[in-house]
Write a protein that holds these residues in place. Sequence first.
Motif, PDB file in Angstrom:
ATOM      1  N   PHE A 261       5.871   8.980  12.841  1.00 53.38           N
ATOM      2  CA  PHE A 261       4.275   8.807  12.924  1.00 53.38           C
ATOM      3  C   PHE A 261       3.919   8.434  11.595  1.00 53.38           C
ATOM      4  O   PHE A 261       4.621   9.075  10.541  1.00 53.38           O
ATOM      5  CB  PHE A 261       3.772  10.293  13.228  1.00 53.38           C
ATOM      6  N   GLU A 262       2.915   7.843  11.443  1.00 57.26           N
ATOM      7  CA  GLU A 262       2.718   7.133  10.154  1.00 57.26           C
ATOM      8  C   GLU A 262       1.163   7.014   9.836  1.00 57.26           C
ATOM      9  O   GLU A 262       0.485   6.409  10.867  1.00 57.26           O
ATOM     10  CB  GLU A 262       3.448   5.748   9.743  1.00 57.26           C
ATOM     11  N   VAL A 263       0.422   7.325   8.838  1.00 60.04           N
ATOM     12  CA  VAL A 263      -0.758   7.038   8.493  1.00 60.04           C
ATOM     13  C   VAL A 263      -0.679   5.932   7.383  1.00 60.04           C
ATOM     14  O   VAL A 263      -0.193   6.449   6.057  1.00 60.04           O
ATOM     15  CB  VAL A 263      -1.716   8.265   8.089  1.00 60.04           C
ATOM     16  N   GLU A 264      -1.021   4.851   7.358  1.00 64.96           N
ATOM     17  CA  GLU A 264      -1.200   3.707   6.615  1.00 64.96           C
ATOM     18  C   GLU A 264      -2.197   3.525   5.744  1.00 64.96           C
ATOM     19  O   GLU A 264      -3.298   3.209   6.464  1.00 64.96           O
ATOM     20  CB  GLU A 264      -0.492   2.192   7.193  1.00 64.96           C
ATOM     21  N   PHE A 265      -2.053   3.575   4.460  1.00 65.19           N
ATOM     22  CA  PHE A 265      -3.255   3.160   3.644  1.00 65.19           C
ATOM     23  C   PHE A 265      -2.991   1.725   3.198  1.00 65.19           C
ATOM     24  O   PHE A 265      -2.286   1.216   2.205  1.00 65.19           O
ATOM     25  CB  PHE A 265      -3.385   4.016   2.523  1.00 65.19           C
ATOM     26  N   GLY A 266      -3.324   0.628   4.175  1.00 70.73           N
ATOM     27  CA  GLY A 266      -2.823  -0.690   3.851  1.00 70.73           C
ATOM     28  C   GLY A 266      -3.853  -1.588   2.934  1.00 70.73           C
ATOM     29  O   GLY A 266      -4.872  -1.584   3.071  1.00 70.73           O
ATOM     30  N   THR A 267      -3.221  -2.269   2.273  1.00 67.98           N
ATOM     31  CA  THR A 267      -3.782  -3.300   1.172  1.00 67.98           C
ATOM     32  C   THR A 267      -3.435  -4.569   1.509  1.00 67.98           C
ATOM     33  O   THR A 267      -4.023  -5.531   0.704  1.00 67.98           O
ATOM     34  CB  THR A 267      -3.528  -2.785  -0.355  1.00 67.98           C
TER      35      THR A 267
ATOM     36  N   LEU B 294       2.218  16.070  19.793  1.00 67.50           N
ATOM     37  CA  LEU B 294       3.310  16.154  18.925  1.00 67.50           C
ATOM     38  C   LEU B 294       4.708  16.917  19.801  1.00 67.50           C
ATOM     39  O   LEU B 294       5.890  16.568  19.502  1.00 67.50           O
ATOM     40  CB  LEU B 294       3.469  16.681  17.617  1.00 67.50           C
ATOM     41  N   LEU B 295       4.264  17.717  20.640  1.00 63.68           N
ATOM     42  CA  LEU B 295       5.275  18.684  21.313  1.00 63.68           C
ATOM     43  C   LEU B 295       5.838  17.572  22.189  1.00 63.68           C
ATOM     44  O   LEU B 295       7.194  17.643  22.756  1.00 63.68           O
ATOM     45  CB  LEU B 295       4.620  19.698  22.063  1.00 63.68           C
TER      46      LEU B 295
ATOM     47  N   GLY C 196       0.948  -1.376  -0.067  1.00 65.83           N
ATOM     48  CA  GLY C 196       0.184  -0.012  -0.185  1.00 65.83           C
ATOM     49  C   GLY C 196       0.856   1.287  -0.135  1.00 65.83           C
ATOM     50  O   GLY C 196       1.850   1.309  -0.739  1.00 65.83           O
ATOM     51  N   LEU C 197       0.362   2.060   0.656  1.00 64.03           N
ATOM     52  CA  LEU C 197       1.229   3.538   0.962  1.00 64.03           C
ATOM     53  C   LEU C 197       0.972   4.228   2.181  1.00 64.03           C
ATOM     54  O   LEU C 197      -0.149   3.954   2.836  1.00 64.03           O
ATOM     55  CB  LEU C 197       0.401   4.463  -0.250  1.00 64.03           C
ATOM     56  N   ALA C 198       1.806   5.039   2.503  1.00 68.06           N
ATOM     57  CA  ALA C 198       1.677   5.695   3.861  1.00 68.06           C
ATOM     58  C   ALA C 198       2.291   7.137   3.863  1.00 68.06           C
ATOM     59  O   ALA C 198       3.224   7.575   3.213  1.00 68.06           O
ATOM     60  CB  ALA C 198       2.232   4.857   4.864  1.00 68.06           C
ATOM     61  N   PHE C 199       1.663   7.952   4.669  1.00 69.18           N
ATOM     62  CA  PHE C 199       1.983   9.169   4.805  1.00 69.18           C
ATOM     63  C   PHE C 199       3.069   9.027   5.911  1.00 69.18           C
ATOM     64  O   PHE C 199       2.538   8.479   7.108  1.00 69.18           O
ATOM     65  CB  PHE C 199       0.779  10.179   5.333  1.00 69.18           C
ATOM     66  N   LEU C 200       3.979   9.940   6.187  1.00 67.90           N
ATOM     67  CA  LEU C 200       4.943   9.615   7.123  1.00 67.90           C
ATOM     68  C   LEU C 200       5.521  10.968   7.776  1.00 67.90           C
ATOM     69  O   LEU C 200       5.780  11.870   6.827  1.00 67.90           O
ATOM     70  CB  LEU C 200       6.368   8.893   6.335  1.00 67.90           C
ATOM     71  N   LEU C 201       5.804  11.031   8.861  1.00 70.82           N
ATOM     72  CA  LEU C 201       6.552  12.159   9.561  1.00 70.82           C
ATOM     73  C   LEU C 201       7.615  11.492  10.121  1.00 70.82           C
ATOM     74  O   LEU C 201       7.498  10.706  11.123  1.00 70.82           O
ATOM     75  CB  LEU C 201       5.552  13.003  10.609  1.00 70.82           C
ATOM     76  N   LEU C 202       8.892  12.194  10.176  1.00 64.16           N
ATOM     77  CA  LEU C 202       9.952  11.544  10.467  1.00 64.16           C
ATOM     78  C   LEU C 202      11.040  12.648  10.975  1.00 64.16           C
ATOM     79  O   LEU C 202      11.316  13.400  10.386  1.00 64.16           O
ATOM     80  CB  LEU C 202      10.802  10.664   9.616  1.00 64.16           C
ATOM     81  N   PRO C 203      11.586  12.527  12.293  1.00 65.49           N
ATOM     82  CA  PRO C 203      12.602  13.489  12.814  1.00 65.49           C
ATOM     83  C   PRO C 203      13.519  13.664  11.931  1.00 65.49           C
ATOM     84  O   PRO C 203      14.187  12.478  11.505  1.00 65.49           O
ATOM     85  CB  PRO C 203      12.731  13.279  14.019  1.00 65.49           C
ATOM     86  N   GLU C 204      14.346  14.615  11.827  1.00 62.33           N
ATOM     87  CA  GLU C 204      15.442  14.978  11.054  1.00 62.33           C
ATOM     88  C   GLU C 204      16.659  13.968  11.530  1.00 62.33           C
ATOM     89  O   GLU C 204      17.312  13.482  10.365  1.00 62.33           O
ATOM     90  CB  GLU C 204      15.952  16.244  11.188  1.00 62.33           C
ATOM     91  N   ASN C 205      16.805  13.855  12.659  1.00 60.36           N
ATOM     92  CA  ASN C 205      18.120  12.734  12.876  1.00 60.36           C
ATOM     93  C   ASN C 205      17.761  11.275  12.806  1.00 60.36           C
ATOM     94  O   ASN C 205      18.671  10.475  12.515  1.00 60.36           O
ATOM     95  CB  ASN C 205      18.253  12.870  14.645  1.00 60.36           C
ATOM     96  N   SER C 206      16.405  11.245  12.367  1.00 54.57           N
ATOM     97  CA  SER C 206      16.104   9.580  12.028  1.00 54.57           C
ATOM     98  C   SER C 206      16.183   9.301  10.353  1.00 54.57           C
ATOM     99  O   SER C 206      16.543   8.346   9.861  1.00 54.57           O
ATOM    100  CB  SER C 206      14.723   9.438  12.500  1.00 54.57           C
ATOM    101  N   LEU C 207      16.010  10.495   9.664  1.00 51.03           N
ATOM    102  CA  LEU C 207      15.993  10.677   8.210  1.00 51.03           C
ATOM    103  C   LEU C 207      17.603  10.192   7.799  1.00 51.03           C
ATOM    104  O   LEU C 207      17.557   9.398   6.922  1.00 51.03           O
ATOM    105  CB  LEU C 207      15.554  11.826   7.788  1.00 51.03           C
TER     106      LEU C 207
END
Length: 244
Positions: free
Chosen positions: A110-116, A195-196, A76-87
């Motif tokens: 943090f991730e929103v998964e559109f899972g198939t 998120l803070l 599928g596909l996912a929306f992703l938020l990832l801290p700079e140090n993890s990227l």
Amino acid sequence: PPFGSGIVLIGDAKFSGDGRSIRLTDPQPSSPSSSGLLIQKKPIRLFASDAKSKKKKPISFSADFTFSVSPRAGGGLAFLLLPENSLSKLLPSPSNDSVGFGIPRGARFFEVEFGTSVDGRNLGDLNGNHVSIHVGSPVAVETSNVSSIGLVLNSGLKLHSRIDYDATSKRFEIRLSSFSDRRPYDPLLVYRIDLLRTWGDEDPVYAGLRSSSNGGGDSWQFSSVYSWSFTTRTVPRWLHSQPV
């Protein structure tokens, strides 16, 4: 034109010949496993400094994108938020030491998964047609059945997703509709997270979309993106804690 110049493509992600869409995965007979990432070129600061109080003010944001996933099983596909140090630690491909698109285990994403598909490891997948939320783990913390709104994620048809985060109420709202439909009034999924507290010491973060396909058996799946936008906004102190 639907993307602007502020994005970077990683892995197998590439523009189509006319430049009007991006294919995130491209499994081939010689290389059946495929993973790709579309990400904002510049990291986004989710907190603004308040000169008077000397405290961090959270910033709200919205992601708006259109996509399609081809039939057959896959990631599928996912929306992703990832801290700079993890990227900076992203692996070139999924491995036993990673979660999803080479995300290191233990990274606070943090991730929103559109899972198939349904993962056999009991990760909270409802079925092979779901939207789920993941916070630093492949195990879902919240999930919703996409069939309840009459859509199929891997139908090959264009779909439109809008993901909004209101920093005052600390609330994510995920909406999904057909490409030609208006913005749904009711969100498909709602999740509250501060998120803070989650990333207070890891600001800024990167935002993007990721997809992967292992190419095994019947999982020759392609994920395409047709438009992408990401905007941030500061929430006034006087605004009520619950969005209208």
